[in-house]
Design a protein around this motif. Structure first.
Motif, PDB file in Angstrom:
ATOM      1  N   ALA A 179    -121.868  96.089 -42.882  1.00  0.00           N
ATOM      2  CA  ALA A 179    -122.926  97.090 -43.054  1.00  0.00           C
ATOM      3  C   ALA A 179    -123.984  96.931 -41.967  1.00  0.00           C
ATOM      4  CB  ALA A 179    -123.551  96.954 -44.434  1.00  0.00           C
ATOM      5  N   ALA A 180    -124.363  95.683 -41.701  1.00  0.00           N
ATOM      6  CA  ALA A 180    -125.392  95.424 -40.693  1.00  0.00           C
ATOM      7  C   ALA A 180    -124.907  95.865 -39.310  1.00  0.00           C
ATOM      8  CB  ALA A 180    -125.752  93.944 -40.675  1.00  0.00           C
ATOM      9  N   ARG A 181    -123.677  95.510 -38.974  1.00  0.00           N
ATOM     10  CA  ARG A 181    -123.162  95.854 -37.634  1.00  0.00           C
ATOM     11  C   ARG A 181    -123.092  97.362 -37.451  1.00  0.00           C
ATOM     12  NH1 ARG A 181    -119.308  90.885 -36.067  1.00  0.00           N
ATOM     13  NH2 ARG A 181    -121.081  89.510 -35.671  1.00  0.00           N
ATOM     14  N   GLN A 182    -122.690  98.052 -38.525  1.00  0.00           N
ATOM     15  CA  GLN A 182    -122.621  99.505 -38.432  1.00  0.00           C
ATOM     16  C   GLN A 182    -123.983 100.094 -38.141  1.00  0.00           C
ATOM     17  OE1 GLN A 182    -120.841 101.460 -41.850  1.00  0.00           O
ATOM     18  NE2 GLN A 182    -118.822 100.750 -41.175  1.00  0.00           N
ATOM     19  N   ALA A 183    -125.031  99.431 -38.666  1.00  0.00           N
ATOM     20  CA  ALA A 183    -126.378  99.943 -38.478  1.00  0.00           C
ATOM     21  C   ALA A 183    -127.011  99.359 -37.216  1.00  0.00           C
ATOM     22  CB  ALA A 183    -127.227  99.599 -39.700  1.00  0.00           C
ATOM     23  N   GLY A 184    -126.224  98.599 -36.450  1.00  0.00           N
ATOM     24  CA  GLY A 184    -126.753  98.028 -35.212  1.00  0.00           C
ATOM     25  C   GLY A 184    -127.653  96.823 -35.426  1.00  0.00           C
ATOM     26  N   ILE A 185    -127.570  96.214 -36.611  1.00  0.00           N
ATOM     27  CA  ILE A 185    -128.374  95.009 -36.865  1.00  0.00           C
ATOM     28  C   ILE A 185    -127.498  93.789 -36.604  1.00  0.00           C
ATOM     29  CG2 ILE A 185    -129.628  93.680 -38.609  1.00  0.00           C
ATOM     30  CD1 ILE A 185    -130.110  96.452 -40.007  1.00  0.00           C
ATOM     31  N   ASP A 186    -128.015  92.898 -35.783  1.00  0.00           N
ATOM     32  CA  ASP A 186    -127.220  91.766 -35.335  1.00  0.00           C
ATOM     33  C   ASP A 186    -127.389  90.567 -36.271  1.00  0.00           C
ATOM     34  OD1 ASP A 186    -125.732  90.071 -33.696  1.00  0.00           O
ATOM     35  OD2 ASP A 186    -127.563  89.375 -32.700  1.00  0.00           O
ATOM     36  N   ILE A 187    -126.270  90.068 -36.771  1.00  0.00           N
ATOM     37  CA  ILE A 187    -126.286  88.815 -37.519  1.00  0.00           C
ATOM     38  C   ILE A 187    -125.338  87.870 -36.792  1.00  0.00           C
ATOM     39  CG2 ILE A 187    -125.737  87.673 -39.717  1.00  0.00           C
ATOM     40  CD1 ILE A 187    -126.188  90.374 -41.111  1.00  0.00           C
ATOM     41  N   PRO A 188    -125.810  86.676 -36.396  1.00  0.00           N
ATOM     42  CA  PRO A 188    -124.913  85.782 -35.657  1.00  0.00           C
ATOM     43  C   PRO A 188    -123.759  85.297 -36.536  1.00  0.00           C
ATOM     44  CG  PRO A 188    -126.944  84.645 -36.209  1.00  0.00           C
ATOM     45  CD  PRO A 188    -127.138  86.073 -36.603  1.00  0.00           C
ATOM     46  N   THR A 189    -122.599  85.101 -35.921  1.00  0.00           N
ATOM     47  CA  THR A 189    -121.415  84.636 -36.650  1.00  0.00           C
ATOM     48  C   THR A 189    -120.664  83.638 -35.783  1.00  0.00           C
ATOM     49  OG1 THR A 189    -120.126  86.423 -35.686  1.00  0.00           O
ATOM     50  CG2 THR A 189    -121.031  86.819 -37.871  1.00  0.00           C
ATOM     51  N   LEU A 190    -119.750  82.929 -36.388  1.00  0.00           N
ATOM     52  CA  LEU A 190    -118.863  82.075 -35.601  1.00  0.00           C
ATOM     53  C   LEU A 190    -117.423  82.151 -36.118  1.00  0.00           C
ATOM     54  CD1 LEU A 190    -118.650  80.073 -33.233  1.00  0.00           C
ATOM     55  CD2 LEU A 190    -119.058  78.238 -34.848  1.00  0.00           C
ATOM     56  N   CYS A 191    -117.238  81.894 -37.403  1.00  0.00           N
ATOM     57  CA  CYS A 191    -115.852  81.893 -37.902  1.00  0.00           C
ATOM     58  C   CYS A 191    -115.341  83.304 -38.135  1.00  0.00           C
ATOM     59  CB  CYS A 191    -115.730  81.062 -39.171  1.00  0.00           C
ATOM     60  SG  CYS A 191    -116.563  81.758 -40.604  1.00  0.00           S
ATOM     61  N   ASN A 192    -116.252  84.272 -38.219  1.00  0.00           N
ATOM     62  CA  ASN A 192    -115.821  85.639 -38.459  1.00  0.00           C
ATOM     63  C   ASN A 192    -115.235  86.268 -37.200  1.00  0.00           C
ATOM     64  OD1 ASN A 192    -116.011  88.066 -40.354  1.00  0.00           O
ATOM     65  ND2 ASN A 192    -116.924  88.836 -38.466  1.00  0.00           N
ATOM     66  N   HIS A 193    -114.154  87.016 -37.384  1.00  0.00           N
ATOM     67  CA  HIS A 193    -113.617  87.816 -36.273  1.00  0.00           C
ATOM     68  C   HIS A 193    -113.279  89.186 -36.851  1.00  0.00           C
ATOM     69  CE1 HIS A 193    -110.989  89.399 -33.199  1.00  0.00           C
ATOM     70  NE2 HIS A 193    -111.455  88.487 -32.392  1.00  0.00           N
ATOM     71  N   PRO A 194    -113.739  90.263 -36.203  1.00  0.00           N
ATOM     72  CA  PRO A 194    -113.569  91.586 -36.787  1.00  0.00           C
ATOM     73  C   PRO A 194    -112.128  91.928 -37.155  1.00  0.00           C
ATOM     74  CG  PRO A 194    -114.819  91.692 -34.735  1.00  0.00           C
ATOM     75  CD  PRO A 194    -114.426  90.272 -34.918  1.00  0.00           C
ATOM     76  N   ALA A 195    -111.153  91.337 -36.444  1.00  0.00           N
ATOM     77  CA  ALA A 195    -109.760  91.712 -36.714  1.00  0.00           C
ATOM     78  C   ALA A 195    -109.123  90.844 -37.797  1.00  0.00           C
ATOM     79  CB  ALA A 195    -108.943  91.601 -35.429  1.00  0.00           C
ATOM     80  N   LEU A 196    -109.843  89.834 -38.278  1.00  0.00           N
ATOM     81  CA  LEU A 196    -109.242  88.893 -39.226  1.00  0.00           C
ATOM     82  C   LEU A 196    -109.967  88.907 -40.571  1.00  0.00           C
ATOM     83  CD1 LEU A 196    -108.906  85.863 -36.760  1.00  0.00           C
ATOM     84  CD2 LEU A 196    -107.134  87.551 -37.330  1.00  0.00           C
ATOM     85  N   VAL A 197    -109.253  88.529 -41.600  1.00  0.00           N
ATOM     86  CA  VAL A 197    -109.859  88.455 -42.933  1.00  0.00           C
ATOM     87  C   VAL A 197    -110.932  87.369 -42.930  1.00  0.00           C
ATOM     88  CG1 VAL A 197    -109.402  87.932 -45.355  1.00  0.00           C
ATOM     89  CG2 VAL A 197    -107.708  89.224 -44.020  1.00  0.00           C
ATOM     90  N   PRO A 198    -112.164  87.684 -43.360  1.00  0.00           N
ATOM     91  CA  PRO A 198    -113.225  86.680 -43.314  1.00  0.00           C
ATOM     92  C   PRO A 198    -113.038  85.593 -44.374  1.00  0.00           C
ATOM     93  CG  PRO A 198    -114.034  88.695 -44.313  1.00  0.00           C
ATOM     94  CD  PRO A 198    -112.627  88.979 -43.864  1.00  0.00           C
ATOM     95  N   VAL A 199    -113.472  84.360 -44.032  1.00  0.00           N
ATOM     96  CA  VAL A 199    -113.344  83.270 -44.994  1.00  0.00           C
ATOM     97  C   VAL A 199    -114.673  82.579 -45.304  1.00  0.00           C
ATOM     98  CG1 VAL A 199    -110.923  82.726 -44.591  1.00  0.00           C
ATOM     99  CG2 VAL A 199    -112.672  81.710 -43.126  1.00  0.00           C
ATOM    100  N   GLY A 200    -115.703  82.861 -44.519  1.00  0.00           N
ATOM    101  CA  GLY A 200    -117.003  82.232 -44.797  1.00  0.00           C
ATOM    102  C   GLY A 200    -117.006  80.727 -44.591  1.00  0.00           C
ATOM    103  N   ALA A 201    -116.408  80.270 -43.493  1.00  0.00           N
ATOM    104  CA  ALA A 201    -116.245  78.826 -43.301  1.00  0.00           C
ATOM    105  C   ALA A 201    -117.392  78.143 -42.579  1.00  0.00           C
ATOM    106  CB  ALA A 201    -114.942  78.563 -42.541  1.00  0.00           C
ATOM    107  N   CYS A 202    -118.124  78.864 -41.733  1.00  0.00           N
ATOM    108  CA  CYS A 202    -119.048  78.139 -40.850  1.00  0.00           C
ATOM    109  C   CYS A 202    -120.507  78.184 -41.288  1.00  0.00           C
ATOM    110  CB  CYS A 202    -118.925  78.675 -39.428  1.00  0.00           C
ATOM    111  SG  CYS A 202    -119.679  80.309 -39.211  1.00  0.00           S
TER     112      CYS A 202
END
Ligand code: SF4
Ligand code: SF4
Ligand code: SF4
Ligand code: SF4
Ligand code: FES
Lengths: 181, 600
Positions: free
Chosen positions: B26-49
């Motif tokens: 939702a944030a990315r769609q609205a152009g709001i940046d949230i830093p991530t590391l383990c997340n990759h847009p093409a992969l199922v998220p796991v919330g690891a990092c």
């Protein structure tokens, strides 16, 4: 106005940070109007003056007991202490020694290297004793500003000093000067 | 299905988000940046990092934005002092977990962990330097796995699981000693890894990186060119990464409609290691030996010989991997302008199952029954096999019709011999979305039986040649058209050779003109040898096996004196006094009209 006094020294490092500092080129002349360099590895005076300096700059990691002494003396005599370079901030290349241990590193360097025959591990009282762990400077003294980089860009040195001269204390470098390598 | 839209606020800003999205989406769609590391847009998220932590009003703890679903009226904060503190803590831990001295890391300058360090001003380490030494696995021929740089984000193993669906990678050991491992314990080089490179492309750090491009420079020194792989008929979208005129690496294009981020070894790695010797100048036979010539002389000799050969004695044969433009000019010149009996294809195209719905590879995803007949995509169209395995994960059943060993057999629900099709037809009729994938080995009888399915099933052909679909549309025949050929023009392109049968069909005294990129036994026999550009050096369009026309772009200039296939043909046509078009764009437009206007 009295000139701002600066002292620099190097610990376990390669002198690259000092080289990079000198790379500020002709701007050093501009700095000299406001700054007085006291002790440094490239000047005659080898210890920071007893009466103290405004800014102390340390390059290199803490790798032996001598480094600890130099760092502590600099800390005592400098009002504001800057750790420059990846070695002084993180341990840097020197800290690769941690991966094999100090004993193994000494053996490899002085006894087992292919070009050595009848080598000895130096053990003079004049020399500092290697520590078990190589660390950044902040593990033995309080550091006021960290300038990482291998080496930090000349502009990072110039920026930090200009800010301090202007009476502002940088906490972290601006993004374009903040680099780990 | 109606899409329910929810209203939430992020940092006080009211935004709309579709039901089912995560806070991060939702944030990315609205152009709001949230830093991530383990997340990759093409992969199922796991919330690891825990890098993406956010504050959600009403929640006691900080929550990972990448896995937390939005609900209507939710209030989220992404960058409060408490969050910055928590994030710095997480990043500090990540840095101190293993060896992150960036100055001797290949990924420095393009590492997501490093970017986080910069963003949050990590200028020294709070936690002591990590001292444990981990191994480096250099056994894969194409990439390195340096466990010392790994942050255990699990992107690589999710990629291996979700993209090629190969499941080589897993997690071994425990806690801080955890290590990514192949088949539990094997070195990558002797594991079940198929070198698709997906894991390497998604790794955010310097733990996985390609050997070919290692230490060749940071991203700002590289140029990227979006193109299309032509090594099989799937037509995967790729990005060619170059520095100067050196191709450093090939990456998959996440946005590509066919492969969506997948590539196979043939497309990603093998082209970088092609050890064959390139042809870089035109060669002509003088006193029985091939000798260097300039284009002018070579084209002159070629056109003179072609000009004085009877149309009936003119043979023309092309690789089916050439671009649409090259194939178009080829058949137009030889068949239409010069009147040769036909233009042939080195590797034949396949006939379509008429009467059935022509399908797209994307139909596999929602299929419940896949009939694979006369094809072994694992070997020949690897990304198609990834898509099949993905469909199986979602519950589809695979039935293979093959009289020989098929690489997908271990995944098949049933494998039946080709004589036994009737049972299958019953199954297909009962399925709700059956897909028939057929290849070159499908027998005529089998084709006839399958066509009884009519519109009940969609059919997807797996063309054996990279651009076979266009070749069919342009009227190429399979193999060398019959006749006595006194002159033979062969566009070999990058193919290794022409095969025994064709070799024997060439009359020993025929004048041989070969257009090829590499030296080969066939090239040795040529009377005129015209050096052609390779995949990274050519512009044009390619038609994949679904009939999708896509644009291939050159990432560097052709090596030496070599030229693109279409250009060589246009120059030759010019010599023969046949005007083909004003420019590349002109020719390309004619070609696309010609290819798309035809039923494929
Ligand atoms: S993986 Fe990233 S953070 Fe770690 S050393 Fe390499 S560049 Fe630095
Ligand atoms: S290269 Fe492909 S198959 Fe091999 S481990 Fe990586 S993702 Fe898995
Ligand atoms: S190898 Fe790379 S992608 Fe895999 S867990 Fe480690 S850091 Fe993540
Ligand atoms: S599946 Fe075919 S088009 Fe895709 S990368 Fe592999 S060889 Fe290239
Ligand atoms: S990016 Fe959300 S937990 Fe890693």
């Amino acid at each position: 106005m009295a000139k701002i006094k600066i002292a620099t020294d190097w610990l376990a490092g390669c002198a690259g940070c000092h080289m990079s500092f000198l790379d500020i080129d002709e701007r050093i002349v501009q700095l000299l109007d406001a700054v007085e360099f006291t002790s440094s590895p490239v000047t005659d005076l080898k210890h920071p003056p007893k009466e103290g300096v405004d800014i102390g700059i340390l390059e290199g990691a803490i790798s032996n007991t001598h480094n600890v002494e130099v760092a502590k003396q600099m800390r005592e005599r400098a009002r504001f202490l800057i750790a420059v370079g990846d070695c002084a901030t993180f341990g840097g290349v020197v800290a690769m020694r941690n991966l094999c241990g100090t004993d193994a590193a000494l053996r490899r360097a002085y006894l087992e290297t292919e070009s050595v025959c009848g080598g000895v591990i130096p053990d003079s009282q004049e020399l500092g004793k290697p520590l078990e762990m190589v660390t950044g400077v902040d593990s033995v003294v309080k550091v006021d500003l960290f300038i990482p980089g291998c080496p930090p860009r000349a502009d990072a040195f110039f920026y930090a000093l200009s800010e301090l001269l202007a009476g502002r204390t940088p906490v972290v470098l601006p993004p374009e000067l903040f680099l780990y390598d | 299905m109606e899409i329910v839209t929810l209203t939430i606020t992020i940092n006080g800003q009211t935004i709309k988000a579709p039901f089912g999205s995560t806070i991060l989406q939702a944030a990315r769609q609205a152009g709001i940046d949230i830093p991530t590391l383990c997340n990759h847009p093409a992969l199922v998220p796991v919330g690891a990092c825990r890098v993406c932590l956010v504050e959600v009003k009403g929640q006691r703890n900080l929550q990972p934005a990448c896995t937390f679903p939005v609900v209507d009226g939710m209030e989220v904060q992404t960058e409060t002092p408490a969050l910055v503190k928590a994030r710095k803590f997480v990043i500090d831990m990540l840095f101190s977990q293993r060896n992150h001295f960036c100055m001797f890391c290949e990924m420095s300058g393009k590492c997501e962990l490093q970017d986080l360090g910069y963003r949050y001003g990590i200028d020294h380490w709070i936690y002591s330097t990590y001292t444990k030494r981990f191994p480096v696995d250099a056994t894969s021929p194409y990439f390195l796995l340096d466990h010392n740089r790994c942050v255990l984000c699990s992107r690589c193993l999710r990629a291996c699981d979700e993209l090629p669906v190969n499941r080589t990678l897993g997690l071994g050991q425990r806690g801080a000693d955890s290590m990514i491992c192949a088949d539990g314990i094997a070195p990558l080089g002797s594991s079940t890894c198929i070198s698709c490179g997906s894991c390497v492309q998604v790794c955010p750090t310097g733990a996985l990186f390609e050997k070919h491009s290692a230490f060749m420079g940071t991203d700002e020194k590289m140029s990227c060119t979006k193109s299309i792989c032509s090594f099989c008929s799937i037509g995967c979208g790729m990005t060619i990464v170059t520095r100067g005129d050196q191709v450093q690496r090939i990456e998959s294009d996440w946005e590509a409609p066919v492969n969506g981020g997948r590539l196979c070894r043939k497309g990603r790695f093998e082209p970088l290691y092609d050890g064959r010797k390139r042809l870089t100048t035109p060669l002509v036979r003088r006193n029985g030996k091939l000798a260097e010539a300039d284009w002018d002389e070579a084209l002159q000799i070629a056109s003179e010989h072609i000009g004085r050969t009877d149309a009936a004695a003119l043979g023309a044969l092309s690789s089916g991997d050439a671009t649409n433009e090259a194939l178009y000019l080829f058949q137009r010149l030889f068949r239409r302008e010069l009147g040769a009996a036909g233009a042939g294809l080195l590797r034949g195209g396949i006939s379509r199952l008429t009467g059935m719905k022509p399908g797209k590879l994307s139909d596999l995803e929602n299929s419940d029954l896949i009939l694979l007949i006369g094809a072994d995509p694992t070997k020949d169209q690897p990304v198609a096999s990834f898509l099949i395995k993905r469909a199986l994960d979602k519950g589809a059943k695979l039935v293979i019709v093959d009289d020989r060993e098929n690489s997908l057999s271990p995944f098949a629900w049933q494998t039946v011999p080709s004589g036994d099709l009737d049972k299958l037809l019953v199954m297909a009729v009962q399925a709700s979305r059956p897909v028939v994938l057929h290849g070159a080995e499908m027998t005529a009888d089998a084709a006839k039986s399958l066509m009884q399915l009519g519109k009940k099933a969609v059919a997807i052909a797996l063309e054996p040649a990279g651009n076979g679909c266009a070749a069919r549309a342009l009227g190429f025949q399979n193999g060398l058209p019959s006749g006595t050929h006194r002159l033979l023009y062969i566009l070999l392109g990058e193919e290794k050779d022409i095969g025994e049968n064709l070799q024997q069909a060439i009359a020993p005294d025929a004048f041989l003109i070969v257009q090829a990129s590499y030296t080969s036994p066939l090239a040795e026999k040529a009377h005129v040898l015209l050096p052609s550009a390779i995949w990274s050096e050519r512009d044009g369009t390619l038609t994949n096996t679904e009939g999708r026309v896509q644009r291939a772009r050159k990432a560097r200039e052709p090596l030496g004196e070599s030229r693109q296939d279409w250009e060589i043909l246009a120059l030759l046509a010019d010599r023969l006094g046949r005007k083909m078009g004003e420019s590349f764009d002109d020719i390309s437009a004619q070609t696309v009209r010609e290819v798309q206007g035809k039923e494929i």
